[in-house]
Design a protein around this motif. Structure first.
Motif, PDB file in Angstrom:
ATOM      1  N   GLY A  63      -9.619 -71.509  50.159  1.00 31.94           N
ATOM      2  CA  GLY A  63      -9.086 -72.313  49.064  1.00 31.94           C
ATOM      3  C   GLY A  63      -8.981 -73.796  49.327  1.00 31.94           C
ATOM      4  O   GLY A  63      -8.729 -74.575  48.401  1.00 31.94           O
ATOM      5  N   ASN A  67      -9.827 -76.231  46.175  1.00 31.94           N
ATOM      6  CA  ASN A  67      -8.688 -76.963  45.611  1.00 31.94           C
ATOM      7  C   ASN A  67      -8.917 -78.470  45.677  1.00 31.94           C
ATOM      8  O   ASN A  67      -8.532 -79.203  44.762  1.00 31.94           O
ATOM      9  N   SER A  71      -9.136 -81.011  42.449  1.00 28.69           N
ATOM     10  CA  SER A  71      -8.233 -82.149  42.271  1.00 28.69           C
ATOM     11  C   SER A  71      -8.993 -83.456  42.139  1.00 28.69           C
ATOM     12  O   SER A  71      -8.622 -84.331  41.348  1.00 28.69           O
ATOM     13  N   TYR A  77     -10.012 -74.439  38.932  1.00 24.54           N
ATOM     14  CA  TYR A  77     -10.410 -73.835  40.203  1.00 24.54           C
ATOM     15  C   TYR A  77     -11.739 -73.075  40.073  1.00 24.54           C
ATOM     16  O   TYR A  77     -12.580 -73.116  40.976  1.00 24.54           O
TER      17      TYR A  77
END
Length: 317
Positions: A63, A67, A71, A77
């Motif tokens: 992740g 992630n 962002s 996601y």
């Protein structure tokens, strides 16, 4: 050589923060601290850094990369995972075509003769934040050879002059030193005498204390000729306005039997009189403190009688 710029920047950024960055479905980049070093061939000094290795076995998504992509690119996601899949798919395709793929600032990928993915880390990448901005520095060779002939000629031409120095003596310093030694010896002698006196005093006092203790022990003869009569202790009745009720009975004799039964079980059971319905109430115990009564009620409900309940009644009124 094929250069992938799509996610290379994101991977490079994360290698400054994490020791392991996994690219799902492809492999993991792992950093390892490397101390400062000197290349004796090129005479270059390299600052401390982090060397990058690649592990093909670590492919499970943790992740971190997804992630970060989500962002930075302001997407969800799922969309970030799709971008990573496109990146790994393009990288694998280029490798299968026999091309060397460069991940900017990280390193190069290629296939060997056995069609196994190989990784060559970038020589210029340094992911140690403490060394950020430092580049290799060239160090010039320092010559340590000495011209012996020139040194000899210089010694022959330049005479070394020694000028005798006249010392001034101070006779009074000798007497001051003698006095200081005498004072020191006297101080040590006085201290030793004081220590001896203290030891003698302590020994005398210890003997005196031991003598007193022995005499007191000898005097303390425990002879009981007339033993005291047995004491009669009256235990006050249990008081309190918080009562844990075991039950209420129409017939008083049945209530008394219940009291006797609970007393055999170790409870401070008693009758507290009839209620307004004429029922004789039997309680397990009475308490002055409400929290103590609630704790007793909880214990009895869990171990003895789940129908027990708490009655608040002041019996003194």
């Amino acid at each position: 050589m094929f250069v992938l710029m799509q996610l290379a920047t994101y991977i490079s950024d994360l290698l400054y923060r994490y020791e392991c960055v996994i690219v799902p479905g492809f492999g993991a980049f792992i950093t390892q601290y490397q101390s400062a070093r000197v290349d004796t061939v090129t005479h270059e000094f390299y600052p401390p850094g982090k060397s990058v290795m690649f592990n093909r076995q670590l492919q499970t998504n943790d992740g971190i990369l997804a992630n970060y992509v989500a962002s930075v690119e302001n997407c969800d996601y799922t969309r970030a995972l799709q971008k990573i899949r496109n990146f790994t798919g393009s990288l694998s395709l280029q490798l299968s075509e026999g091309k060397t793929v460069t991940v900017a600032n990280v390193g190069d990928f290629y296939l060997n003769e056995e069609r196994t993915v190989q990784f060559q880390p970038s020589a210029t990448g340094n992911f140690n934040t403490a060394s950020f901005g430092l580049s290799p520095m060239n160090i010039a060779n320092i010559s340590r050879e000495t011209n012996v002939e020139t040194a000899k000629v210089s010694e022959e031409k330049t005479p070394i002059l020694f000028t005798p120095e006249k010392r001034t003596t101070f006779p009074y310093l000798k007497y001051a030193a003698i006095g200081l030694v005498a004072i020191t010896l006297a101080g040590f002698g006085g201290m030793k005498l004081y220590e001896n006196n203290v030891q003698e005093y302590n020994f005398a006092e210890r003997q005196k204390a031991e003598t007193m203790v022995e005499s007191q022990i000898q005097e303390a003869t425990f002879v009981i000729e007339n033993p005291l009569s047995a004491l009669t202790i009256t235990v006050p009745k249990q008081k309190g306005k918080y009562h844990v009720v075991a039950g209420a009975f129409r017939i008083e004799s049945n209530a008394e039997k219940k009291v006797a039964q609970l007393a055999e079980q170790g409870f401070s059971a008693k009758l507290i009189g009839a209620n307004k319905y004429g029922l004789h109430q039997v309680v397990y115990s009475s308490h002055e403190d409400r929290l103590e009564a609630l704790r007793a009620l909880r214990t009895i409900k869990n171990t003895q009688n789940k129908d027990a309940w708490l009655l608040v009644k002041d019996l003194t009124k």
